[in-house]
Write a protein that holds these residues in place. Sequence first.
Motif, PDB file in Angstrom:
ATOM      1  N   THR A  61     -34.217 -39.271  11.812  1.00  0.00           N
ATOM      2  CA  THR A  61     -33.490 -40.540  11.775  1.00  0.00           C
ATOM      3  C   THR A  61     -32.592 -40.613  10.548  1.00  0.00           C
ATOM      4  O   THR A  61     -31.422 -41.020  10.637  1.00  0.00           O
ATOM      5  N   LEU A  65     -28.423 -40.773  10.269  1.00  0.00           N
ATOM      6  CA  LEU A  65     -27.711 -41.791   9.494  1.00  0.00           C
ATOM      7  C   LEU A  65     -26.801 -41.177   8.434  1.00  0.00           C
ATOM      8  O   LEU A  65     -26.088 -41.899   7.744  1.00  0.00           O
ATOM      9  N   ALA A  86     -30.424 -46.707   0.971  1.00  0.00           N
ATOM     10  CA  ALA A  86     -29.748 -47.324   2.119  1.00  0.00           C
ATOM     11  C   ALA A  86     -28.524 -48.109   1.672  1.00  0.00           C
ATOM     12  O   ALA A  86     -27.474 -48.043   2.310  1.00  0.00           O
TER      13      ALA A  86
END
Length: 313
Positions: A61, A65, A86
Amino acid sequence: MAGGFTIGFMHIGELARRTGLSVKTIRYYSDLGLVPEVARTRTGHRRYDAESALRLDFVRTLRELGLDLATIRRLLDQETDLRSVALRHADALGAQIRVLRVQRAVLRALAKHEPTPQEVDRMNRIARATSEERRRIIAEFFDSVFEGIPVDPEFEGRMRSAAPELPDEPTDEQVDAWLELHELVSDPDFRALLRRMSEGSWGDGAATPPVVGAQTAELITEKAGAAVTAGVDPASPAAAPIIDDLAAAMAAASGRTDLPEYRREVLAALESSTDPRPERYWQLMAIINGWPPIPTQTPLYVWVRDALRASTT
């Protein structure tokens, strides 16, 4: 251990089928320490458990991203936290998205004709212009329009203060509008048109133009708009009572009387002010700056012009 296999563990092929990743990729991630095996058989084959599968899903994942493997390793080793990573990555992706949006707008614009290499480069530089460069382009445009004409300073200040301000994350429509606006203000014919309009309003011997105030503008929108929608020919008898009402209202707003001489003056003003490009300029500015949309009114004034022309012949 039974027959050399650890009971309840998966071999690498089973983990590949469960996660959808290739054996080669899982082996590579294992060698990097991202998803280490939990055991090995006597013959050296890797074995994984359910936690390994979850960890591998997390790695996949993060890779999807766009995070690099070194950052993922620091996350898994808890040398950094996911929240800060993030946020940083979201900012980086935002910058990439802005660049891609500009590039897509340029490609769409270039696809409309057969560009030269010089045009491709110029269009790309225009799209990437900074806020300061955009202001400078508009300032130079107004220099060419107003230079040497005794324009009212307050009017000129209002015109110059409305600069294109693309947001940090412009929409496709805003980027497209900026490209079109740049082409418009760079057009010598458009500059000459606005200069003639400025000279007509502020230059030596400029006549006071017929007044179209808010009340008469609303009347034009209502009556000329209805006529255009209904397809009334401005040169037809059906247009006569409509233009009579409009001319009388405009004359009254100007302190004048609706006589043939007055209609000729209005007609002369409309002959030079019904070009759609000035209105398009402000529509593009509205798109770029996020102002309320500016409706297209020029066709209504064209109808009034043509109806006046028919009434004065």
